[in-house]
Design a protein around this motif. Sequence first.
Motif, PDB file in Angstrom:
ATOM      1  N   GLU A 223      -1.541   9.566 -16.059  1.00  0.00           N
ATOM      2  CA  GLU A 223      -0.482   8.650 -16.481  1.00  0.00           C
ATOM      3  C   GLU A 223      -0.081   8.907 -17.936  1.00  0.00           C
ATOM      4  O   GLU A 223       1.115   8.924 -18.272  1.00  0.00           O
ATOM      5  CB  GLU A 223      -0.943   7.199 -16.307  1.00  0.00           C
ATOM      6  N   ARG A 224      -1.061   9.143 -18.794  1.00  0.00           N
ATOM      7  CA  ARG A 224      -0.764   9.388 -20.209  1.00  0.00           C
ATOM      8  C   ARG A 224      -0.027  10.701 -20.425  1.00  0.00           C
ATOM      9  O   ARG A 224       0.931  10.770 -21.195  1.00  0.00           O
ATOM     10  CB  ARG A 224      -2.050   9.369 -21.036  1.00  0.00           C
ATOM     11  N   ARG A 226       1.842  12.307 -18.299  1.00  0.00           N
ATOM     12  CA  ARG A 226       3.194  12.220 -17.758  1.00  0.00           C
ATOM     13  C   ARG A 226       4.127  11.529 -18.757  1.00  0.00           C
ATOM     14  O   ARG A 226       5.286  11.924 -18.913  1.00  0.00           O
ATOM     15  CB  ARG A 226       3.196  11.462 -16.426  1.00  0.00           C
ATOM     16  N   LYS A 227       3.629  10.526 -19.441  1.00  0.00           N
ATOM     17  CA  LYS A 227       4.439   9.843 -20.450  1.00  0.00           C
ATOM     18  C   LYS A 227       4.784  10.766 -21.608  1.00  0.00           C
ATOM     19  O   LYS A 227       5.782  10.544 -22.302  1.00  0.00           O
ATOM     20  CB  LYS A 227       3.695   8.604 -20.974  1.00  0.00           C
ATOM     21  N   GLU A 228       3.970  11.798 -21.812  1.00  0.00           N
ATOM     22  CA  GLU A 228       4.238  12.780 -22.870  1.00  0.00           C
ATOM     23  C   GLU A 228       5.111  13.932 -22.386  1.00  0.00           C
ATOM     24  O   GLU A 228       5.330  14.897 -23.120  1.00  0.00           O
ATOM     25  CB  GLU A 228       2.908  13.328 -23.410  1.00  0.00           C
ATOM     26  N   ASN A 231       4.506  17.707 -16.958  1.00  0.00           N
ATOM     27  CA  ASN A 231       4.792  17.489 -15.539  1.00  0.00           C
ATOM     28  C   ASN A 231       4.206  18.554 -14.615  1.00  0.00           C
ATOM     29  O   ASN A 231       4.524  18.584 -13.427  1.00  0.00           O
ATOM     30  CB  ASN A 231       6.311  17.406 -15.333  1.00  0.00           C
TER      31      ASN A 231
END
Length: 317
Positions: A223-224, A226-228, A231
């Motif tokens: 999750e972390r 992906r926020k950065e 991908n």
Amino acid sequence: MRIVDLIKNSDKTAFSFELLPPLKGTGIDKLYNNVETLLEFDPKYINITTHRSEYVYKDLGNGMFQRSRERRRPGTVAVAAALLNRYNIPTVPHILCSGYSRKDTEYVLLDLQFLGITDLLILRGDKAKHESSFVPEPEGYSHALELEYQINNFNKGLFEDGSPIKSPGAPFSYGVACYPEKHEESPNMDQDIYWLKKKIEAGAEYAVTQMFFDNQKYFDFVERVRKEGINVPIIPGIKPFRKLNQLSMIPKTFKIDLPQELAAEALKCKNDDDTTALGIEWSINQCKELIKCGVPSVHFYTVGAVDSVKQIAKNIY
């Protein structure tokens, strides 16, 4: 086909595993047996670890010692070639900064290209046993990112000194490592993810995690990242718990936590057979949850645990 394509094109959660080259002089038959134990699960690729040379001291018998460098497990390139030739399964040798100069790396790349092996896992590698912190080789690298740059230039047809390669071969593709509980040398998770993003931006097509025993650590990590904006596939690395002494050894060696539920059950085990059974059950439950949540692949660390991995795979594939 590149590893990332093999994973994406699999009609089910892909299966892969990592092997350790045999000790110097012990032959390759046991390694073949390990591969054949797991062939029924359709491995998409096999990773081959590599290790730096270390200093050894030979007693000369006169109060003096002779220092020399030796690799206890040579043959990563040869093992990768042998397995590819024998089983026609893509092999992925580890390429390290640790213990290698830029020129050393260049010759490894040339050898691999001649053998038709073009998938790599790029790692900094561990510090030498005699070092308190990581020290690169003379004319070597301190970070996997630098190693990526050399491979990228090689793919563009340039040797490490900038001179042109007269006959460039097939380009390399590669993945890197990542750490759901952060690398032991990283000051914090934000810094760890910063460097992972740099490695992906440089060309890494996927990342394989260090072993973990708590799936929530993996989910939170994904999750972390992906926020950065990271991908690429984040492939979970699974290692079955097998011995009573691993209750203290794993956290000390790999700087990861064991969930309290696993630790409490391990303390009830009377012997290593009980612990092995616990480790199999725990990993089966881990993998089932990971697959249910849509992970693209599960990668198994098999050292000392091939039979356990077989039992786990039977229950999830």
